[in-house]
Enzyme design. Sequence first.
Site, PDB file in Angstrom:
ATOM      1  N   LYS A 261       0.193   3.644  -2.278  1.00 16.12           N
ATOM      2  CA  LYS A 261      -0.653   4.666  -2.927  1.00 16.12           C
ATOM      3  C   LYS A 261       0.185   5.462  -3.921  1.00 16.12           C
ATOM      4  O   LYS A 261       0.303   6.685  -3.841  1.00 16.12           O
ATOM      5  CB  LYS A 261      -1.318   5.571  -1.890  1.00 16.12           C
ATOM      6  CG  LYS A 261      -2.224   4.795  -0.936  1.00 16.12           C
ATOM      7  CD  LYS A 261      -3.058   5.692  -0.047  1.00 16.12           C
ATOM      8  CE  LYS A 261      -3.953   4.887   0.874  1.00 16.12           C
ATOM      9  NZ  LYS A 261      -3.206   4.127   1.929  1.00 16.12           N
TER      10      LYS A 261
ATOM     11  N   ASP B 209       2.707   8.987  -9.180  1.00 13.68           N
ATOM     12  CA  ASP B 209       3.751   9.738  -9.873  1.00 13.68           C
ATOM     13  C   ASP B 209       3.549   9.622 -11.386  1.00 13.68           C
ATOM     14  O   ASP B 209       2.536   9.098 -11.853  1.00 13.68           O
ATOM     15  CB  ASP B 209       5.124   9.205  -9.419  1.00 13.68           C
ATOM     16  CG  ASP B 209       6.150  10.315  -9.305  1.00 13.68           C
ATOM     17  OD1 ASP B 209       6.291  11.097 -10.279  1.00 13.68           O
ATOM     18  OD2 ASP B 209       6.815  10.422  -8.260  1.00 13.68           O
TER      19      ASP B 209
ATOM     20  N   ASP C 100       0.858  -1.197   0.000  1.00 12.54           N
ATOM     21  CA  ASP C 100       0.000   0.000   0.000  1.00 12.54           C
ATOM     22  C   ASP C 100       0.892   1.244   0.000  1.00 12.54           C
ATOM     23  O   ASP C 100       1.077   1.887   1.022  1.00 12.54           O
ATOM     24  CB  ASP C 100      -0.913  -0.014   1.238  1.00 12.54           C
ATOM     25  CG  ASP C 100      -1.890   1.146   1.225  1.00 12.54           C
ATOM     26  OD1 ASP C 100      -1.889   1.927   0.256  1.00 12.54           O
ATOM     27  OD2 ASP C 100      -2.674   1.263   2.188  1.00 12.54           O
TER      28      ASP C 100
HETATM   29  O1  C5P Z   1      -5.999   0.959  11.449  1.00 13.99           O
HETATM   30  P1  C5P Z   1      -7.065   0.958  10.409  1.00 13.99           P
HETATM   31  O2  C5P Z   1      -7.969  -0.243  10.469  1.00 13.99           O
HETATM   32  O3  C5P Z   1      -7.840   2.261  10.340  1.00 13.99           O
HETATM   33  O4  C5P Z   1      -6.224   0.829   9.044  1.00 13.99           O
HETATM   34  C1  C5P Z   1      -6.742   1.105   7.772  1.00 13.99           C
HETATM   35  C2  C5P Z   1      -5.659   0.884   6.742  1.00 13.99           C
HETATM   36  O5  C5P Z   1      -6.161   1.144   5.449  1.00 13.99           O
HETATM   37  C3  C5P Z   1      -4.447   1.780   6.893  1.00 13.99           C
HETATM   38  O6  C5P Z   1      -3.316   1.020   6.455  1.00 13.99           O
HETATM   39  C4  C5P Z   1      -4.695   2.927   5.931  1.00 13.99           C
HETATM   40  O7  C5P Z   1      -3.499   3.492   5.457  1.00 13.99           O
HETATM   41  C5  C5P Z   1      -5.422   2.205   4.821  1.00 13.99           C
HETATM   42  N1  C5P Z   1      -6.302   2.956   3.949  1.00 13.99           N
HETATM   43  C6  C5P Z   1      -7.382   3.698   4.407  1.00 13.99           C
HETATM   44  N2  C5P Z   1      -8.193   4.358   3.509  1.00 13.99           N
HETATM   45  C7  C5P Z   1      -7.957   4.225   2.190  1.00 13.99           C
HETATM   46  C8  C5P Z   1      -6.890   3.458   1.717  1.00 13.99           C
HETATM   47  C9  C5P Z   1      -6.088   2.817   2.644  1.00 13.99           C
HETATM   48  O8  C5P Z   1      -7.630   3.758   5.627  1.00 13.99           O
HETATM   49  N3  C5P Z   1      -8.776   4.738   1.295  1.00 13.99           N
END
Ligand code: C5P
EC number: 4.1.1.23
Length: 211
Positions: free
Chosen positions: A60, A63, A58
Site C-alpha cells: 500500500k 509516498d 501489498d
Molecule cells: O485475513 P483476511 O482474509 O481478512 O485478509 C485480507 C487481506 O487483504 C489482508 O492482507 C489485508 O491487509 C488486505 N486488505 C484488506 N483491505 C484492503 C486492502 C487489503 O483487507 N482494502
Amino acid sequence: MTELMLALDVLTRAEAMDIAEKTHPYIDAIKIGYPLVLGSGLSVARDLSEFDLPLIADFKVADIPNTNRLIAEHVFEAGFSGIITQGFTGRDSVSACVDVAHSAGGKCYVVTEMSHPGALDFMGEGIAERLAALAVECNADGIIAPATRPERVKALREIIGKKKILSPGVGAQGGSAEEIAPLIDSMIVGRSIYNSEDPAKAAQSYSFIRN
Ligand code: C5P
C-alpha cells in the site's frame, strides 16, 4: 471465473512455505505484505516463486513519486509480479508505481476503499470513486475494493469498466464469497485459509468461484 488470491500474512518464511505448499493447487495468486516481509525479508519472494503463481506485493505504497519509484523498483527486482499502491497520494505518485510496474512487465493496483469498518472514516463514498477514476487515468491495471460492501464494488465497477477488481474481506472480515465473486476478478482471502486446521481444504472450499 473469479480467481482466488491467498493473502499470506503469516510471520515466518517456514510458515509461508508450508501454507503455500499445501494450498498452491487451489489458488491463482499469492499476496504478501508487511507481516511476512518484515518477518522474513524481501527474499521470501524468490522462495515463493517456486510455486509459479503471480506474487503481489501489498505494501500500500503511499509516498512522493521518487520514493514510490524506489520502493517499486525493489519490489520488481525481488521477483514480484504486481504491486498495490495507495491512490490518495495523487496522480504523480500513482503513476510512478504504474510506470515501474509496466517497465518490469508487472501490474499495479490502486486501493480505492478498504474493507474494515474504519475505512469509511475518510475514504468511503465519493473519495473512492475519485480514486477509481484516478486509477483509470494513470493506466493502473485495477483496483482494490471491499468484499464487505458489494454495493460499493458495483459502483466502482461502473467507473473502471474492464480493469481488474481485487477484493479482500471474505471470511474473517465477514464478506460473502457467493455474493462478491460474480462482481470481481480476484477474491483475496487470508485468515480463513492460513489459520484453518486444514489450509488446503479451506482453499478448496472456495473452488466454486474459479469455475
Ligand atoms: O485475513 P483476511 O482474509 O481478512 O485478509 C485480507 C487481506 O487483504 C489482508 O492482507 C489485508 O491487509 C488486505 N486488505 C484488506 N483491505 C484492503 C486492502 C487489503 O483487507 N482494502
